[in-house]
Design a protein around this motif. Structure first.
Motif, PDB file in Angstrom:
ATOM      1  N   UNK A  93      -8.852   5.911   1.870  1.00 37.60           N
ATOM      2  CA  UNK A  93      -8.369   7.197   2.362  1.00 37.60           C
ATOM      3  C   UNK A  93      -7.707   7.982   1.238  1.00 37.60           C
ATOM      4  N   UNK A  94      -7.633   9.292   1.430  1.00 34.37           N
ATOM      5  CA  UNK A  94      -6.951  10.128   0.445  1.00 34.37           C
ATOM      6  C   UNK A  94      -5.475  10.277   0.780  1.00 34.37           C
ATOM      7  N   UNK A  95      -5.105  10.013   2.032  1.00 43.17           N
ATOM      8  CA  UNK A  95      -3.690   9.992   2.402  1.00 43.17           C
ATOM      9  C   UNK A  95      -3.043   8.680   1.982  1.00 43.17           C
ATOM     10  N   UNK A  96      -1.731   8.680   1.975  1.00 42.78           N
ATOM     11  CA  UNK A  96      -1.013   7.428   1.796  1.00 42.78           C
ATOM     12  C   UNK A  96      -1.183   6.580   3.059  1.00 42.78           C
ATOM     13  N   UNK A  97      -0.863   5.284   2.939  1.00 43.08           N
ATOM     14  CA  UNK A  97      -0.682   4.422   4.098  1.00 43.08           C
ATOM     15  C   UNK A  97       0.709   3.813   3.982  1.00 43.08           C
ATOM     16  N   UNK A  98       1.261   3.451   5.115  1.00 46.71           N
ATOM     17  CA  UNK A  98       2.583   2.825   5.133  1.00 46.71           C
ATOM     18  C   UNK A  98       2.447   1.314   5.288  1.00 46.71           C
ATOM     19  N   UNK A  99       3.133   0.573   4.433  1.00 48.77           N
ATOM     20  CA  UNK A  99       3.287  -0.870   4.647  1.00 48.77           C
ATOM     21  C   UNK A  99       4.586  -1.063   5.423  1.00 48.77           C
ATOM     22  N   UNK A 100       4.480  -1.675   6.596  1.00 44.65           N
ATOM     23  CA  UNK A 100       5.654  -1.810   7.464  1.00 44.65           C
ATOM     24  C   UNK A 100       6.132  -3.260   7.597  1.00 44.65           C
TER      25      UNK A 100
END
Length: 387
Positions: A93-100
């Motif tokens: 993806x071009x967006x960030x992803x969150x590591x939770x």
């Protein structure tokens, strides 16, 4: 011609024999740790045991399964076989992803339940040049040790509180290194696999970013004779283990040990970590995880300015064998305050009942709210938007 061929064959056989003898002598003179490294490399290179990482991805979870690791000896902390993976946690993806959150479990062959006895550690490091370049914050590169966290004996999972996460940019590169432990089974000969999971959320969710800070409890040692075992009895000095890989500098630039021989009996260690926190402004801790070795009793972060405990982790050791049964973690939406103009120290209490070899490390991973990152992500429309 036949005679030449005979002598050539004899020379080859003699060379192979000498090489085998030299190699055997070299191998048996290695430390237990380096034997495990060589043995694992050979077993994987010749595919005698499974040598491949398995990776599976979903929107909300990233799962890893390590190659086989052979447990065939007593392996103290930091000594056992390990597997290392270069991982792209956000390739699509071009967006960030969150590591939770993240979890590490070790499964002995033929079993389906995590065995805490065989988890030495799983280190999760990010490449901060890629991380901060892709988040368009290049001035942060090389400002701190880029470790997202460590899971280890007694603590195999950390979850960030609801509404918080670590932002992973596009093509975020991680190094995952998972090492095996065996304190108790002397006649061991079996394989294990490490299963590692990252909990993920889409970057369209406007979570609050956390930044990890690794606070390392360091000890001084004799510069002239650092490995003299008698130093472990000196309250002002330790006997370090492997200064090449496990030493850091003090605020004054002096090299100190991060891994040391644990003396018999009860001891208390203290070390100021204000310079490691390196706070530019007041903030709050929203998660914490402690990396400790067996015989740790409690681990605290202490405010030296107010003379008050910030938080204490009380550890549970096994009674019938060596190992940390449980090391608690901390996760809170409210969090704990950290003041930029305060001084902080770590306090470690240990109780080693044996006069045999035991070792210690003590690292506290604190995850604090990153206001600057939060404002940067919002200003540049990097969260809360679809591709």
């Amino acid at each position: 011609m036949k005679l030449k061929r005979f002598f050539r064959l004899n020379n080859i056989l003699l060379f192979l024999l000498v090489a085998a003898v030299v190699g055997t002598v070299w191998y048996y003179n290695l430390s237990n740790r380096h034997k495990a490294i060589v043995k694992t490399e050979l077993l994987h290179a010749f595919r005698i045991i499974d040598s491949d990482w398995e990776i599976s991805r979903r929107e909300d979870i990233l799962k890893l399964e390590s190659p086989d690791l052979l447990v065939d000896n007593i392996y103290q902390s930091m000594d056992g076989p390990q597997a290392i993976l270069n991982l792209n946690v956000n390739p699509d993806v071009s967006n960030i992803k969150w590591i939770t959150g993240f979890k590490a479990e070790v499964f002995k062959e033929g079993t389906t339940t995590h065995n805490n006895d065989f988890l030495c550690h799983t280190n999760i490091d990010f490449f901060d040049p890629i991380h901060y370049k892709n988040l368009n914050m290049p001035r942060r590169i090389n400002r701190q040790y880029p470790r997202l966290g460590t899971l280890s004996n007694g603590i195999n999972e950390l979850k960030f509180p609801e509404g918080f996460g670590f932002p992973a940019a596009q093509d975020e590169k991680f190094i995952v290194a998972s090492r095996t432990l065996n304190h108790n089974i002397e006649d061991a000969f079996f394989k294990v696999k490490h299963h590692i999971e990252f909990s993920m959320e889409e970057g369209t969710k406007p979570l609050k970013p956390l930044v990890p800070k690794a606070l390392v409890l360091l000890q001084d040692y004799d510069r002239d004779d650092p490995y003299d075992p008698d130093h472990s009895k000196d309250p002002n000095l330790c006997t370090p283990i492997d200064l090449k890989n496990h030493s850091f500098t003090s605020k004054d630039g002096v090299k100190l040990a991060a891994h040391w021989v644990l003396p018999e009996g009860q001891h208390q260690y203290e070390f100021e970590v204000t310079y490691q926190l390196n706070l530019k402004e007041d903030t709050r801790i929203h998660a914490m995880a402690a990396h400790l070795h067996p015989h740790a009793q409690s681990f605290s972060i202490f405010d030296m300015t107010t003379n008050e405990l910030v938080y204490t982790f009380n550890c549970e050791n096994y009674d019938e064998k060596i190992g940390l049964k449980h090391v608690p973690s901390y996760s809170s939406t409210e969090g704990l305050p950290l003041m930029a103009d305060h001084r902080y120290k770590l306090i470690l209490v240990t109780n080693n009942p044996s006069d045999g070899f035991r070792d210690m490390m003590a690292v506290l991973f604190v995850y604090v709210y990153d206001r600057e990152m939060d404002e940067h992500l919002q200003k540049n429309n990097m969260i809360g938007m679809k591709n």
